[in-house]
Design an enzyme around this catalytic site. Sequence first.
Site, PDB file in Angstrom:
ATOM      1  N   GLY A  52       0.773  -1.239   0.000  1.00  0.00           N
ATOM      2  CA  GLY A  52       0.000   0.000   0.000  1.00  0.00           C
ATOM      3  C   GLY A  52       0.794   1.273   0.000  1.00  0.00           C
ATOM      4  N   ASP A  72      -2.572  -7.077  -6.875  1.00  0.00           N
ATOM      5  CA  ASP A  72      -1.268  -7.694  -6.658  1.00  0.00           C
ATOM      6  C   ASP A  72      -1.460  -9.197  -6.552  1.00  0.00           C
ATOM      7  OD1 ASP A  72       1.430  -8.384  -5.555  1.00  0.00           O
ATOM      8  OD2 ASP A  72       1.585  -6.206  -5.402  1.00  0.00           O
ATOM      9  N   ILE A  95      -2.774  -9.817 -13.735  1.00  0.00           N
ATOM     10  CA  ILE A  95      -3.248  -8.696 -14.546  1.00  0.00           C
ATOM     11  C   ILE A  95      -3.561  -9.133 -15.972  1.00  0.00           C
ATOM     12  CG2 ILE A  95      -2.523  -6.484 -15.580  1.00  0.00           C
ATOM     13  CD1 ILE A  95      -1.036  -5.912 -12.959  1.00  0.00           C
ATOM     14  N   SER A 114       3.870   0.062  -9.939  1.00  0.00           N
ATOM     15  CA  SER A 114       5.272  -0.210  -9.642  1.00  0.00           C
ATOM     16  C   SER A 114       5.556  -1.633 -10.099  1.00  0.00           C
ATOM     17  CB  SER A 114       5.529  -0.050  -8.135  1.00  0.00           C
ATOM     18  OG  SER A 114       6.888  -0.281  -7.834  1.00  0.00           O
ATOM     19  N   CYS A 117      10.576  -5.203 -10.449  1.00  0.00           N
ATOM     20  CA  CYS A 117      11.838  -4.542 -10.795  1.00  0.00           C
ATOM     21  C   CYS A 117      12.945  -5.518 -11.156  1.00  0.00           C
ATOM     22  CB  CYS A 117      12.298  -3.669  -9.627  1.00  0.00           C
ATOM     23  SG  CYS A 117      12.683  -4.599  -8.117  1.00  0.00           S
ATOM     24  N   SER A 405       8.863  -2.330  -1.444  1.00  0.00           N
ATOM     25  CA  SER A 405       7.969  -1.183  -1.417  1.00  0.00           C
ATOM     26  C   SER A 405       8.689   0.084  -1.886  1.00  0.00           C
ATOM     27  CB  SER A 405       7.387  -1.007  -0.012  1.00  0.00           C
ATOM     28  OG  SER A 405       6.325  -0.083  -0.028  1.00  0.00           O
TER      29      SER A 405
END
Length: 420
Positions: A52, A72, A95, A114, A117, A405
Amino acid sequence: FDRVPEISQKTFSSVSGLAKGSNRFCIGYNTMQSEHDQAKPLRVVEFYSGVGGMHYAVLKSKVPATVIAALDINTTANTVYKHNFPEINLLQRDITGIKLSEFESWDADVFMMSPPCQPFTRVGLKGDTTDPRTKSFLYILDVLPRMAKPPNHILLENVKGFETSETRSHLISTLEECGYSYQEFLLSPNQFRIPNSRLRYFLLAKRKPLKFTFEHKAEIMKEVPSSTVAGSTTPVNQDLSSSEVANSSPPQNSKDCQIPCPYSIFDPEDRDATDCQNISEFLTPHSKEEEEHLLLPDKLLDRYWKVLDIVTPSSRRSCCFTKAYGHYVEGTGSVLFSQMDVDAKEVFRKVAESEDQSERLALLHLLKMRFFSPREVASLHCFPPEFTFPQVTTTKQQYRVLGNSLNAHVVAELFKLLTD
Protein backbone atom coordinates in the site's frame (compact mmCIF):
# COMPACT_ATOMS: atom_id res chain seq x y z
CA PHE A 1 11.98 21.06 10.71
CA ASP A 2 10.17 23.05 13.35
CA ARG A 3 8.55 21.27 16.24
CA VAL A 4 4.81 20.84 15.87
CA PRO A 5 2.07 19.75 18.31
CA GLU A 6 1.09 16.11 18.60
CA ILE A 7 -1.69 15.07 16.23
CA SER A 8 -4.16 12.21 16.23
CA GLN A 9 -3.58 9.22 13.97
CA LYS A 10 -7.07 9.83 12.61
CA THR A 11 -5.84 13.00 10.92
CA PHE A 12 -3.42 11.07 8.71
CA SER A 13 -5.50 11.55 5.57
CA SER A 14 -4.90 15.29 5.87
CA VAL A 15 -1.57 15.53 7.68
CA SER A 16 0.46 12.33 7.64
CA GLY A 17 3.89 10.93 8.18
CA LEU A 18 4.38 11.51 11.90
CA ALA A 19 7.27 9.34 13.02
CA LYS A 20 6.29 6.96 15.78
CA GLY A 21 7.50 8.09 19.18
CA SER A 22 8.28 11.54 17.81
CA ASN A 23 6.42 14.81 17.51
CA ARG A 24 8.03 15.67 14.21
CA PHE A 25 6.62 15.07 10.79
CA CYS A 26 8.47 12.63 8.58
CA ILE A 27 8.43 15.45 6.05
CA GLY A 28 6.28 18.57 6.02
CA TYR A 29 4.46 20.02 3.06
CA ASN A 30 2.00 22.78 2.32
CA THR A 31 -1.52 22.60 0.98
CA MET A 32 -1.49 23.03 -2.80
CA GLN A 33 -4.11 24.19 -5.26
CA SER A 34 -4.65 21.76 -8.12
CA GLU A 35 -6.87 21.31 -11.12
CA HIS A 36 -9.00 18.95 -9.04
CA ASP A 37 -9.44 21.02 -5.85
CA GLN A 38 -13.06 21.85 -6.63
CA ALA A 39 -13.83 18.69 -8.60
CA LYS A 40 -14.91 15.21 -7.54
CA PRO A 41 -12.15 12.96 -6.16
CA LEU A 42 -9.88 11.34 -8.70
CA ARG A 43 -10.49 7.63 -9.20
CA VAL A 44 -7.20 5.76 -8.74
CA VAL A 45 -6.32 2.19 -9.70
CA GLU A 46 -3.21 0.90 -7.93
CA PHE A 47 -1.44 -1.85 -9.93
CA TYR A 48 1.24 -3.95 -8.18
CA SER A 49 -0.10 -2.51 -4.94
CA GLY A 50 2.23 -4.36 -2.54
CA VAL A 51 1.62 -3.28 1.05
CA GLY A 52 0.00 0.00 0.00
CA GLY A 53 2.89 2.42 -0.45
CA MET A 54 1.19 4.25 -3.30
CA HIS A 55 -2.10 4.35 -1.41
CA TYR A 56 -0.37 6.02 1.52
CA ALA A 57 1.25 8.43 -0.93
CA VAL A 58 -2.16 9.42 -2.28
CA LEU A 59 -3.42 10.06 1.25
CA LYS A 60 -0.25 11.95 2.17
CA SER A 61 -0.52 14.19 -0.90
CA LYS A 62 -3.90 15.58 0.26
CA VAL A 63 -5.03 15.57 -3.37
CA PRO A 64 -8.75 14.66 -3.46
CA ALA A 65 -8.53 11.08 -4.69
CA THR A 66 -9.92 7.64 -3.93
CA VAL A 67 -8.28 4.28 -4.60
CA ILE A 68 -11.11 2.28 -6.21
CA ALA A 69 -9.12 -0.90 -6.87
CA ALA A 70 -5.75 -2.40 -5.96
CA LEU A 71 -4.12 -5.39 -7.64
CA ASP A 72 -1.27 -7.69 -6.66
CA ILE A 73 -0.54 -11.42 -6.85
CA ASN A 74 1.68 -11.57 -3.75
CA THR A 75 -0.31 -13.26 -0.99
CA THR A 76 1.78 -11.84 1.88
CA ALA A 77 1.66 -8.28 0.52
CA ASN A 78 -2.10 -8.56 0.01
CA THR A 79 -2.58 -9.76 3.59
CA VAL A 80 -0.74 -6.67 4.84
CA TYR A 81 -2.61 -4.37 2.45
CA LYS A 82 -6.02 -5.73 3.49
CA HIS A 83 -5.04 -5.44 7.16
CA ASN A 84 -4.43 -1.70 6.72
CA PHE A 85 -7.09 -0.97 4.08
CA PRO A 86 -9.91 -3.44 4.77
CA GLU A 87 -12.46 -1.44 2.79
CA ILE A 88 -10.52 -1.36 -0.49
CA ASN A 89 -11.42 -3.56 -3.45
CA LEU A 90 -8.21 -5.63 -3.41
CA LEU A 91 -7.86 -8.07 -6.29
CA GLN A 92 -5.41 -10.96 -6.06
CA ARG A 93 -5.36 -11.66 -9.76
CA ASP A 94 -2.96 -11.97 -12.65
CA ILE A 95 -3.25 -8.70 -14.55
CA THR A 96 -3.06 -10.54 -17.87
CA GLY A 97 -6.38 -12.19 -16.99
CA ILE A 98 -8.22 -8.87 -16.69
CA LYS A 99 -10.23 -8.09 -19.80
CA LEU A 100 -10.47 -4.73 -21.53
CA SER A 101 -14.08 -4.38 -20.35
CA GLU A 102 -12.97 -4.49 -16.71
CA PHE A 103 -10.30 -1.87 -17.33
CA GLU A 104 -13.06 0.27 -18.82
CA SER A 105 -15.45 -0.39 -15.94
CA TRP A 106 -13.09 1.22 -13.43
CA ASP A 107 -13.52 4.58 -15.16
CA ALA A 108 -10.15 5.50 -13.66
CA ASP A 109 -8.61 8.96 -13.71
CA VAL A 110 -5.22 7.70 -12.55
CA PHE A 111 -3.21 4.51 -13.05
CA MET A 112 -0.43 4.11 -10.46
CA MET A 113 1.99 1.23 -10.82
CA SER A 114 5.27 -0.21 -9.64
CA PRO A 115 5.94 -3.16 -11.96
CA PRO A 116 8.32 -5.96 -10.89
CA CYS A 117 11.84 -4.54 -10.79
CA GLN A 118 13.85 -7.78 -11.04
CA PRO A 119 14.11 -7.64 -14.86
CA PHE A 120 15.95 -4.31 -14.59
CA THR A 121 18.09 -4.45 -11.43
CA ARG A 122 21.85 -4.02 -11.47
CA VAL A 123 22.45 -7.38 -9.82
CA GLY A 124 19.83 -9.32 -11.75
CA LEU A 125 19.95 -11.01 -15.13
CA LYS A 126 18.32 -7.97 -16.78
CA GLY A 127 15.92 -10.11 -18.80
CA ASP A 128 13.91 -7.00 -19.66
CA THR A 129 11.04 -7.82 -22.04
CA THR A 130 11.99 -11.53 -22.12
CA ASP A 131 11.60 -11.89 -18.35
CA PRO A 132 8.21 -13.49 -17.54
CA ARG A 133 7.74 -10.94 -14.74
CA THR A 134 7.48 -8.17 -17.35
CA LYS A 135 4.54 -9.85 -19.07
CA SER A 136 1.81 -8.22 -16.98
CA PHE A 137 3.18 -4.71 -17.53
CA LEU A 138 3.45 -5.27 -21.27
CA TYR A 139 -0.17 -6.40 -21.15
CA ILE A 140 -1.18 -3.06 -19.57
CA LEU A 141 0.65 -1.30 -22.40
CA ASP A 142 -1.28 -3.44 -24.87
CA VAL A 143 -4.62 -2.57 -23.26
CA LEU A 144 -4.04 1.18 -22.91
CA PRO A 145 -4.39 2.11 -26.63
CA ARG A 146 -7.56 0.02 -26.86
CA MET A 147 -9.36 1.81 -24.04
CA ALA A 148 -12.16 4.14 -25.10
CA LYS A 149 -11.35 6.35 -22.12
CA PRO A 150 -7.80 5.82 -20.86
CA PRO A 151 -6.81 7.51 -17.60
CA ASN A 152 -5.76 11.14 -17.76
CA HIS A 153 -2.84 10.53 -15.40
CA ILE A 154 -0.24 7.79 -15.00
CA LEU A 155 2.45 7.45 -12.32
CA LEU A 156 5.06 4.70 -12.58
CA GLU A 157 7.93 3.74 -10.27
CA ASN A 158 10.78 1.32 -10.86
CA VAL A 159 14.47 0.79 -10.15
CA LYS A 160 17.32 2.74 -11.65
CA GLY A 161 18.13 0.78 -14.78
CA PHE A 162 14.57 0.79 -16.09
CA GLU A 163 15.36 4.01 -17.96
CA THR A 164 17.75 2.16 -20.32
CA SER A 165 15.49 -0.85 -20.90
CA GLU A 166 13.58 -1.98 -23.95
CA THR A 167 10.48 -2.07 -21.74
CA ARG A 168 10.86 1.65 -21.10
CA SER A 169 11.11 2.27 -24.87
CA HIS A 170 7.88 0.34 -25.34
CA LEU A 171 6.25 2.39 -22.56
CA ILE A 172 7.27 5.69 -24.17
CA SER A 173 6.05 4.69 -27.63
CA THR A 174 2.71 3.60 -26.15
CA LEU A 175 2.29 6.88 -24.27
CA GLU A 176 3.04 8.88 -27.40
CA GLU A 177 0.60 6.75 -29.41
CA CYS A 178 -2.12 7.42 -26.82
CA GLY A 179 -1.53 11.19 -26.74
CA TYR A 180 0.27 11.57 -23.41
CA SER A 181 2.95 14.06 -22.48
CA TYR A 182 5.39 12.69 -19.92
CA GLN A 183 8.34 13.51 -17.69
CA GLU A 184 10.91 11.11 -16.28
CA PHE A 185 12.78 11.43 -12.98
CA LEU A 186 15.55 9.74 -11.00
CA LEU A 187 14.98 10.59 -7.34
CA SER A 188 16.04 9.40 -3.90
CA PRO A 189 14.45 10.09 -0.48
CA ASN A 190 17.60 11.80 0.76
CA GLN A 191 16.79 14.66 -1.63
CA PHE A 192 13.73 15.26 0.54
CA ARG A 193 15.62 15.35 3.88
CA ILE A 194 14.85 11.69 4.57
CA PRO A 195 18.04 9.89 5.72
CA ASN A 196 17.76 6.96 3.34
CA SER A 197 19.19 6.24 -0.08
CA ARG A 198 16.69 4.63 -2.44
CA LEU A 199 17.33 5.93 -5.95
CA ARG A 200 14.36 5.12 -8.18
CA TYR A 201 13.04 5.83 -11.65
CA PHE A 202 9.70 7.63 -11.87
CA LEU A 203 7.51 8.61 -14.80
CA LEU A 204 4.58 11.02 -14.78
CA ALA A 205 2.24 11.11 -17.77
CA LYS A 206 -0.68 13.42 -18.55
CA ARG A 207 -3.12 12.89 -21.40
CA LYS A 208 -3.36 15.87 -23.71
CA PRO A 209 -4.72 18.54 -23.64
CA LEU A 210 -3.77 18.47 -19.93
CA LYS A 211 -0.38 20.07 -19.35
CA PHE A 212 2.26 19.99 -16.64
CA THR A 213 2.67 23.17 -14.61
CA PHE A 214 6.45 22.96 -14.85
CA GLU A 215 8.81 23.20 -17.80
CA HIS A 216 9.13 19.85 -19.51
CA LYS A 217 12.63 18.51 -20.14
CA ALA A 218 13.57 15.86 -22.67
CA GLU A 219 16.22 14.45 -20.35
CA ILE A 220 15.52 12.65 -17.09
CA MET A 221 15.13 15.17 -14.28
CA LYS A 222 17.26 14.62 -11.17
CA GLU A 223 15.10 16.80 -8.92
CA VAL A 224 11.48 17.76 -8.45
CA PRO A 225 10.77 21.34 -9.53
CA SER A 226 11.10 23.10 -6.16
CA SER A 227 9.04 26.07 -7.25
CA THR A 228 6.08 23.76 -7.78
CA VAL A 229 6.32 21.20 -4.99
CA ALA A 230 6.91 22.14 -1.38
CA GLY A 231 9.42 20.09 0.53
CA SER A 232 11.73 19.16 -2.32
CA THR A 233 15.37 20.16 -2.33
CA THR A 234 18.08 20.36 -4.90
CA PRO A 235 20.31 17.31 -4.54
CA VAL A 236 23.85 17.88 -3.39
CA ASN A 237 26.52 17.00 -5.97
CA GLN A 238 23.84 17.00 -8.68
CA ASP A 239 26.42 17.68 -11.38
CA LEU A 240 28.52 14.66 -10.45
CA SER A 241 28.00 11.10 -11.53
CA SER A 242 27.18 8.59 -8.79
CA SER A 243 30.70 7.17 -9.00
CA GLU A 244 32.19 10.63 -8.61
CA VAL A 245 29.98 11.26 -5.60
CA ALA A 246 31.12 7.99 -4.09
CA ASN A 247 34.76 8.94 -4.56
CA SER A 248 34.38 12.51 -3.36
CA SER A 249 32.07 12.11 -0.35
CA PRO A 250 32.76 10.45 2.99
CA PRO A 251 30.46 7.57 3.90
CA GLN A 252 28.83 9.70 6.58
CA ASN A 253 28.35 13.33 7.35
CA SER A 254 31.65 14.74 8.59
CA LYS A 255 29.76 16.52 11.39
CA ASP A 256 28.30 13.18 12.46
CA CYS A 257 29.93 10.73 14.83
CA GLN A 258 32.83 9.08 13.08
CA ILE A 259 31.98 5.84 11.35
CA PRO A 260 32.47 3.04 13.87
CA CYS A 261 33.63 0.58 11.23
CA PRO A 262 36.51 1.59 8.94
CA TYR A 263 35.37 -1.00 6.41
CA SER A 264 31.81 0.21 5.86
CA ILE A 265 30.38 -0.11 2.37
CA PHE A 266 29.44 3.16 0.71
CA ASP A 267 26.37 2.96 -1.50
CA PRO A 268 27.43 4.45 -4.87
CA GLU A 269 23.95 5.92 -5.28
CA ASP A 270 24.04 7.61 -1.87
CA ARG A 271 24.37 11.38 -1.67
CA ASP A 272 25.80 13.84 0.81
CA ALA A 273 23.01 13.95 3.37
CA THR A 274 23.94 16.98 5.46
CA ASP A 275 20.40 18.40 5.15
CA CYS A 276 18.66 15.19 6.15
CA GLN A 277 17.01 14.49 9.47
CA ASN A 278 18.79 12.35 12.04
CA ILE A 279 18.18 8.62 12.02
CA SER A 280 17.00 9.03 15.62
CA GLU A 281 13.83 10.70 14.35
CA PHE A 282 12.82 7.37 12.78
CA LEU A 283 13.71 4.99 15.60
CA THR A 284 11.12 3.39 17.85
CA PRO A 285 11.38 2.17 21.46
CA HIS A 286 11.86 -1.57 21.93
CA SER A 287 11.68 -3.87 24.90
CA LYS A 288 14.86 -5.62 26.02
CA GLU A 289 13.59 -8.82 24.41
CA GLU A 290 12.88 -7.04 21.12
CA GLU A 291 16.33 -5.41 21.14
CA GLU A 292 17.98 -8.80 21.62
CA HIS A 293 15.95 -10.24 18.78
CA LEU A 294 17.23 -7.46 16.48
CA LEU A 295 20.92 -8.03 17.34
CA LEU A 296 23.07 -9.38 14.52
CA PRO A 297 23.53 -13.14 14.99
CA ASP A 298 27.02 -14.53 15.52
CA LYS A 299 27.21 -16.22 12.13
CA LEU A 300 26.70 -12.88 10.39
CA LEU A 301 28.90 -10.90 12.78
CA ASP A 302 31.94 -13.14 12.37
CA ARG A 303 31.63 -13.53 8.62
CA TYR A 304 30.54 -10.06 7.52
CA TRP A 305 31.80 -7.59 10.13
CA LYS A 306 34.20 -6.07 7.60
CA VAL A 307 31.45 -5.12 5.13
CA LEU A 308 28.69 -3.83 7.40
CA ASP A 309 27.25 -0.42 6.60
CA ILE A 310 26.98 1.04 10.10
CA VAL A 311 25.01 4.12 11.10
CA THR A 312 24.37 5.75 14.47
CA PRO A 313 21.26 7.53 15.81
CA SER A 314 22.87 10.84 14.88
CA SER A 315 23.64 9.74 11.32
CA ARG A 316 21.90 11.51 8.47
CA ARG A 317 22.05 8.65 5.96
CA SER A 318 21.32 4.97 5.55
CA CYS A 319 21.62 2.55 2.66
CA CYS A 320 18.72 1.18 0.65
CA PHE A 321 16.86 -1.60 2.45
CA THR A 322 16.26 -4.63 0.22
CA LYS A 323 13.95 -7.61 0.61
CA ALA A 324 16.89 -9.69 1.91
CA TYR A 325 17.40 -7.40 4.90
CA GLY A 326 17.29 -9.15 8.26
CA HIS A 327 18.87 -12.42 7.15
CA TYR A 328 21.66 -11.05 4.93
CA VAL A 329 23.78 -8.00 5.69
CA GLU A 330 26.06 -7.33 2.72
CA GLY A 331 24.46 -4.68 0.52
CA THR A 332 20.96 -5.15 1.97
CA GLY A 333 20.76 -2.07 4.21
CA SER A 334 22.43 -0.36 7.14
CA VAL A 335 22.74 -1.65 10.70
CA LEU A 336 22.51 0.46 13.84
CA PHE A 337 25.26 1.09 16.41
CA SER A 338 24.15 3.11 19.42
CA GLN A 339 26.63 2.16 22.19
CA MET A 340 28.27 5.57 22.13
CA ASP A 341 30.19 4.88 25.33
CA VAL A 342 32.12 2.13 23.53
CA ASP A 343 35.23 2.94 21.50
CA ALA A 344 34.10 1.13 18.36
CA LYS A 345 37.22 1.75 16.33
CA GLU A 346 39.36 0.29 19.06
CA VAL A 347 37.08 -2.73 19.19
CA PHE A 348 37.34 -3.22 15.43
CA ARG A 349 41.12 -2.85 15.60
CA LYS A 350 41.29 -5.67 18.13
CA VAL A 351 38.87 -7.79 16.10
CA ALA A 352 41.03 -7.35 13.01
CA GLU A 353 44.11 -8.50 14.91
CA SER A 354 42.48 -11.52 16.54
CA GLU A 355 42.75 -14.99 15.06
CA ASP A 356 40.42 -16.53 17.63
CA GLN A 357 36.74 -16.67 16.68
CA SER A 358 35.49 -16.69 20.27
CA GLU A 359 37.56 -13.62 21.08
CA ARG A 360 36.34 -11.80 17.96
CA LEU A 361 32.71 -12.50 18.78
CA ALA A 362 33.16 -11.41 22.40
CA LEU A 363 34.54 -8.09 21.17
CA LEU A 364 31.83 -7.62 18.54
CA HIS A 365 29.15 -8.31 21.13
CA LEU A 366 30.29 -5.18 22.97
CA LEU A 367 29.00 -3.08 20.07
CA LYS A 368 25.44 -4.49 20.23
CA MET A 369 24.90 -3.78 16.54
CA ARG A 370 21.36 -4.47 15.46
CA PHE A 371 19.06 -4.49 12.48
CA PHE A 372 16.52 -1.74 12.03
CA SER A 373 13.13 -3.15 12.97
CA PRO A 374 10.46 -3.51 10.27
CA ARG A 375 8.59 -0.60 11.87
CA GLU A 376 11.71 1.58 11.63
CA VAL A 377 12.22 0.64 7.98
CA ALA A 378 8.57 1.53 7.37
CA SER A 379 9.14 4.91 9.05
CA LEU A 380 12.14 5.58 6.78
CA HIS A 381 9.77 4.78 3.89
CA CYS A 382 7.50 7.47 5.40
CA PHE A 383 4.67 5.07 6.15
CA PRO A 384 2.41 6.50 8.91
CA PRO A 385 2.34 5.25 12.50
CA GLU A 386 -0.97 3.46 11.94
CA PHE A 387 0.60 1.19 9.33
CA THR A 388 0.96 -2.18 11.04
CA PHE A 389 1.51 -5.81 10.16
CA PRO A 390 -1.01 -8.56 10.89
CA GLN A 391 0.21 -11.07 13.45
CA VAL A 392 0.39 -13.83 10.85
CA THR A 393 3.30 -12.17 9.01
CA THR A 394 6.76 -13.24 10.11
CA THR A 395 9.62 -10.78 10.59
CA LYS A 396 11.28 -12.17 7.45
CA GLN A 397 8.10 -11.57 5.46
CA GLN A 398 7.83 -8.04 6.82
CA TYR A 399 11.35 -7.19 5.66
CA ARG A 400 10.66 -8.75 2.24
CA VAL A 401 7.52 -6.77 1.50
CA LEU A 402 9.10 -3.53 2.77
CA GLY A 403 12.14 -4.16 0.58
CA ASN A 404 9.80 -4.37 -2.40
CA SER A 405 7.97 -1.18 -1.42
CA LEU A 406 8.65 2.51 -2.02
CA ASN A 407 8.99 5.82 -0.23
CA ALA A 408 5.51 7.24 0.31
CA HIS A 409 6.70 10.83 0.66
CA VAL A 410 8.57 10.89 -2.66
CA VAL A 411 5.55 9.45 -4.46
CA ALA A 412 3.22 11.89 -2.68
CA GLU A 413 5.26 14.83 -3.98
CA LEU A 414 5.13 13.41 -7.50
CA PHE A 415 1.40 12.72 -7.24
CA LYS A 416 0.83 16.38 -6.35
CA LEU A 417 2.98 17.39 -9.29
CA LEU A 418 1.07 15.07 -11.61
CA THR A 419 -2.36 16.35 -10.63
CA ASP A 420 -1.49 20.04 -10.30
